[in-house]
Write a protein that holds these residues in place. Sequence first.
Motif, PDB file in Angstrom:
ATOM      1  N   SER A  25       0.776  -1.292   0.083  1.00  0.00           N
ATOM      2  CA  SER A  25      -0.057   0.123  -0.019  1.00  0.00           C
ATOM      3  C   SER A  25       0.876   1.354  -0.023  1.00  0.00           C
ATOM      4  O   SER A  25       0.365   2.218  -0.632  1.00  0.00           O
ATOM      5  CB  SER A  25      -0.941  -0.221   1.263  1.00  0.00           C
ATOM      6  OG  SER A  25      -1.788   0.960   1.144  1.00  0.00           O
ATOM      7  N   ALA A  26       1.907   1.182   0.742  1.00  0.00           N
ATOM      8  CA  ALA A  26       2.932   2.312   0.748  1.00  0.00           C
ATOM      9  C   ALA A  26       3.487   2.581  -0.322  1.00  0.00           C
ATOM     10  O   ALA A  26       3.598   3.864  -0.964  1.00  0.00           O
ATOM     11  CB  ALA A  26       4.048   2.301   1.979  1.00  0.00           C
ATOM     12  N   LEU A  27       3.834   1.632  -1.244  1.00  0.00           N
ATOM     13  CA  LEU A  27       4.532   1.842  -2.585  1.00  0.00           C
ATOM     14  C   LEU A  27       3.237   2.198  -3.668  1.00  0.00           C
ATOM     15  O   LEU A  27       3.832   3.096  -4.547  1.00  0.00           O
ATOM     16  CB  LEU A  27       4.976   0.125  -3.137  1.00  0.00           C
ATOM     17  CG  LEU A  27       6.059  -0.113  -2.426  1.00  0.00           C
ATOM     18  CD1 LEU A  27       6.284  -1.589  -2.919  1.00  0.00           C
ATOM     19  CD2 LEU A  27       7.349   0.536  -2.701  1.00  0.00           C
ATOM     20  N   ASP A  28       2.070   1.882  -3.495  1.00  0.00           N
ATOM     21  CA  ASP A  28       1.074   2.416  -4.286  1.00  0.00           C
ATOM     22  C   ASP A  28       0.994   3.997  -4.023  1.00  0.00           C
ATOM     23  O   ASP A  28       0.812   4.692  -4.965  1.00  0.00           O
ATOM     24  CB  ASP A  28      -0.220   1.604  -4.034  1.00  0.00           C
ATOM     25  CG  ASP A  28      -0.208   0.279  -4.416  1.00  0.00           C
ATOM     26  OD1 ASP A  28       0.571  -0.029  -5.399  1.00  0.00           O
ATOM     27  OD2 ASP A  28      -1.225  -0.489  -4.071  1.00  0.00           O
ATOM     28  N   ARG A  29       1.148   4.455  -2.821  1.00  0.00           N
ATOM     29  CA  ARG A  29       1.047   5.677  -2.457  1.00  0.00           C
ATOM     30  C   ARG A  29       2.360   6.426  -2.878  1.00  0.00           C
ATOM     31  O   ARG A  29       2.098   7.728  -3.496  1.00  0.00           O
ATOM     32  CB  ARG A  29       0.797   5.878  -0.769  1.00  0.00           C
ATOM     33  CG  ARG A  29      -0.533   5.476  -0.235  1.00  0.00           C
ATOM     34  CD  ARG A  29      -0.688   5.559   0.975  1.00  0.00           C
ATOM     35  NE  ARG A  29      -0.579   7.102   1.312  1.00  0.00           N
ATOM     36  CZ  ARG A  29      -0.544   7.643   2.566  1.00  0.00           C
ATOM     37  NH1 ARG A  29      -0.445   6.636   3.390  1.00  0.00           N
ATOM     38  NH2 ARG A  29      -0.125   8.673   3.067  1.00  0.00           N
ATOM     39  N   VAL A  30       3.350   5.924  -2.893  1.00  0.00           N
ATOM     40  CA  VAL A  30       4.700   6.471  -3.311  1.00  0.00           C
ATOM     41  C   VAL A  30       4.569   6.762  -4.862  1.00  0.00           C
ATOM     42  O   VAL A  30       4.830   7.820  -5.269  1.00  0.00           O
ATOM     43  CB  VAL A  30       5.754   5.709  -3.069  1.00  0.00           C
ATOM     44  CG1 VAL A  30       6.948   6.286  -3.635  1.00  0.00           C
ATOM     45  CG2 VAL A  30       6.281   5.540  -1.587  1.00  0.00           C
ATOM     46  N   GLU A  31       3.774   6.005  -5.717  1.00  0.00           N
ATOM     47  CA  GLU A  31       3.898   6.066  -7.119  1.00  0.00           C
ATOM     48  C   GLU A  31       2.627   7.376  -7.559  1.00  0.00           C
ATOM     49  O   GLU A  31       2.992   7.790  -8.380  1.00  0.00           O
ATOM     50  CB  GLU A  31       2.969   4.657  -7.662  1.00  0.00           C
ATOM     51  CG  GLU A  31       4.225   3.737  -7.461  1.00  0.00           C
ATOM     52  CD  GLU A  31       3.795   2.309  -8.232  1.00  0.00           C
ATOM     53  OE1 GLU A  31       2.399   2.327  -8.710  1.00  0.00           O
ATOM     54  OE2 GLU A  31       4.457   1.416  -8.495  1.00  0.00           O
ATOM     55  N   GLN A  32       1.932   7.534  -6.350  1.00  0.00           N
ATOM     56  CA  GLN A  32       0.999   8.760  -6.721  1.00  0.00           C
ATOM     57  C   GLN A  32       1.585  10.108  -6.434  1.00  0.00           C
ATOM     58  O   GLN A  32       0.850  10.966  -6.403  1.00  0.00           O
ATOM     59  CB  GLN A  32      -0.356   8.479  -5.881  1.00  0.00           C
ATOM     60  CG  GLN A  32      -1.046   7.141  -6.369  1.00  0.00           C
ATOM     61  CD  GLN A  32      -1.578   7.461  -7.512  1.00  0.00           C
ATOM     62  OE1 GLN A  32      -2.080   8.447  -8.184  1.00  0.00           O
ATOM     63  NE2 GLN A  32      -2.065   6.184  -8.136  1.00  0.00           N
ATOM     64  N   ILE A  33       2.900  10.114  -5.744  1.00  0.00           N
ATOM     65  CA  ILE A  33       3.315  11.261  -5.784  1.00  0.00           C
ATOM     66  C   ILE A  33       3.686  12.337  -6.762  1.00  0.00           C
ATOM     67  O   ILE A  33       4.198  11.856  -7.959  1.00  0.00           O
ATOM     68  CB  ILE A  33       4.803  11.249  -4.917  1.00  0.00           C
ATOM     69  CG1 ILE A  33       4.622  10.400  -3.418  1.00  0.00           C
ATOM     70  CG2 ILE A  33       5.504  12.554  -4.567  1.00  0.00           C
ATOM     71  CD1 ILE A  33       5.805  10.191  -2.907  1.00  0.00           C
ATOM     72  N   GLY A  34       3.226  13.359  -6.795  1.00  0.00           N
ATOM     73  CA  GLY A  34       3.246  14.406  -7.744  1.00  0.00           C
ATOM     74  C   GLY A  34       2.173  14.061  -8.975  1.00  0.00           C
ATOM     75  O   GLY A  34       2.285  15.303  -9.904  1.00  0.00           O
ATOM     76  N   ARG A  35       1.076  13.304  -8.776  1.00  0.00           N
ATOM     77  CA  ARG A  35       0.150  13.185  -9.658  1.00  0.00           C
ATOM     78  C   ARG A  35      -1.086  12.862  -8.943  1.00  0.00           C
ATOM     79  O   ARG A  35      -1.212  12.458  -8.058  1.00  0.00           O
ATOM     80  CB  ARG A  35       0.418  12.245 -10.906  1.00  0.00           C
ATOM     81  CG  ARG A  35       0.651  10.823 -10.428  1.00  0.00           C
ATOM     82  CD  ARG A  35       1.286   9.810 -11.422  1.00  0.00           C
ATOM     83  NE  ARG A  35       1.104   8.602 -11.139  1.00  0.00           N
ATOM     84  CZ  ARG A  35       0.090   7.634 -11.337  1.00  0.00           C
ATOM     85  NH1 ARG A  35      -0.863   8.044 -11.987  1.00  0.00           N
ATOM     86  NH2 ARG A  35       0.751   6.392 -11.078  1.00  0.00           N
ATOM     87  N   ALA A  36      -2.139  13.149  -9.679  1.00  0.00           N
ATOM     88  CA  ALA A  36      -3.508  12.929  -9.051  1.00  0.00           C
ATOM     89  C   ALA A  36      -4.031  11.494  -9.375  1.00  0.00           C
ATOM     90  O   ALA A  36      -3.446  10.777 -10.026  1.00  0.00           O
ATOM     91  CB  ALA A  36      -4.711  13.809 -10.000  1.00  0.00           C
ATOM     92  N   PRO A  37      -4.577  11.300  -8.434  1.00  0.00           N
ATOM     93  CA  PRO A  37      -5.197   9.719  -8.500  1.00  0.00           C
ATOM     94  C   PRO A  37      -5.812   9.201  -9.846  1.00  0.00           C
ATOM     95  O   PRO A  37      -6.777  10.159 -10.306  1.00  0.00           O
ATOM     96  CB  PRO A  37      -6.394   9.606  -7.150  1.00  0.00           C
ATOM     97  CG  PRO A  37      -5.886  10.911  -6.332  1.00  0.00           C
ATOM     98  CD  PRO A  37      -5.540  12.025  -7.153  1.00  0.00           C
ATOM     99  N   ASP A  38      -5.517   8.009 -10.070  1.00  0.00           N
ATOM    100  CA  ASP A  38      -6.180   7.423 -11.439  1.00  0.00           C
ATOM    101  C   ASP A  38      -7.906   7.284 -11.246  1.00  0.00           C
ATOM    102  O   ASP A  38      -8.126   7.002 -10.097  1.00  0.00           O
ATOM    103  CB  ASP A  38      -5.582   6.255 -11.697  1.00  0.00           C
ATOM    104  CG  ASP A  38      -3.970   6.308 -12.077  1.00  0.00           C
ATOM    105  OD1 ASP A  38      -3.778   7.734 -12.304  1.00  0.00           O
ATOM    106  OD2 ASP A  38      -3.143   5.442 -11.908  1.00  0.00           O
ATOM    107  N   LEU A  39      -8.536   7.372 -12.475  1.00  0.00           N
ATOM    108  CA  LEU A  39      -9.804   7.269 -12.307  1.00  0.00           C
ATOM    109  C   LEU A  39     -10.034   5.655 -12.828  1.00  0.00           C
ATOM    110  O   LEU A  39      -9.294   4.983 -13.377  1.00  0.00           O
ATOM    111  CB  LEU A  39     -10.595   8.065 -13.178  1.00  0.00           C
ATOM    112  CG  LEU A  39     -10.722   9.526 -12.883  1.00  0.00           C
ATOM    113  CD1 LEU A  39     -11.497  10.370 -13.989  1.00  0.00           C
ATOM    114  CD2 LEU A  39     -11.477   9.539 -11.588  1.00  0.00           C
ATOM    115  N   ARG A  40     -10.998   4.944 -12.133  1.00  0.00           N
ATOM    116  CA  ARG A  40     -11.436   3.705 -12.568  1.00  0.00           C
ATOM    117  C   ARG A  40     -11.843   3.535 -14.086  1.00  0.00           C
ATOM    118  O   ARG A  40     -12.704   4.351 -14.384  1.00  0.00           O
ATOM    119  CB  ARG A  40     -12.558   2.826 -11.745  1.00  0.00           C
ATOM    120  CG  ARG A  40     -11.972   3.080 -10.126  1.00  0.00           C
ATOM    121  CD  ARG A  40     -13.099   2.587  -9.378  1.00  0.00           C
ATOM    122  NE  ARG A  40     -13.011   2.557  -7.993  1.00  0.00           N
ATOM    123  CZ  ARG A  40     -12.376   1.911  -7.370  1.00  0.00           C
ATOM    124  NH1 ARG A  40     -12.066   0.760  -7.832  1.00  0.00           N
ATOM    125  NH2 ARG A  40     -12.298   1.760  -5.863  1.00  0.00           N
TER     126      ARG A  40
END
Length: 252
Positions: A25-40
Amino acid sequence: MTRNFHRCLNAVTLAGLVGLLIGCSALDRVEQIGRAPDLRPIQNPVQDEDYEPVILPMPPEMQTVYNANSLWESGARQFFKDQRASKIGDLVTVNIQIEDSASLENTTERRRTTTENDDASALLGFEASFDAILPEAVDPTNLVDIDTRSVHEGEGSVEREETINLKVAAIVTQTLPNGNLVIRGRQEVRVNFEVRELFIAGVIRPEDITADNTIDSSKVAEARIIYGGRGQLTDVQQPRYGFQLLDIIYPF
């Protein structure tokens, strides 16, 4: 020794699994740094992992009667074609209006007092032998003296108020034998770095759909309504995984 080893091994394994989940889960959050969450992605609702067909008690099936030389179709609501949702794949707009408030106060008080005195002054003549068995300070005429008092007081108060006014288009995913429709809808709105999600599912009657193809959420049976979000603001509002884990396993 072996039992303690297995206990330690189980504890280490559990800690490793928890750490692995937290790490993913932490890795997923790290990948989101600097960009908006992806839409489904938009997909068939029936293909969702949590989708299950609805099975409810149904009345006996009635035989359809067709009238010869009639301009009216059997079961039609009006002369012209009905534009309201009636079959799988049709859309219907759900007006979600929730105004809920509750106030609850509860007070509990319990008191209990127990007193018991027992003596062994006459016990088949063996009471004289107590001196040889029991210490000298023991008095057979006052052998047991119990005094217990218990006091419990509890007080609780709950105040809640919720107001939700939303609209969402849902898809008819199933038609039940009695004519009721199963609907399922999802809506996602991204504002900056926060995604707001709205989900609704349930069973409706075609008769409750208004002429403009809308229905109130109060007329949705087995309604499942979810309104929340995910993103940076939601992450800040949640406690860290370590605190959540301690809150679960800490016994005091």
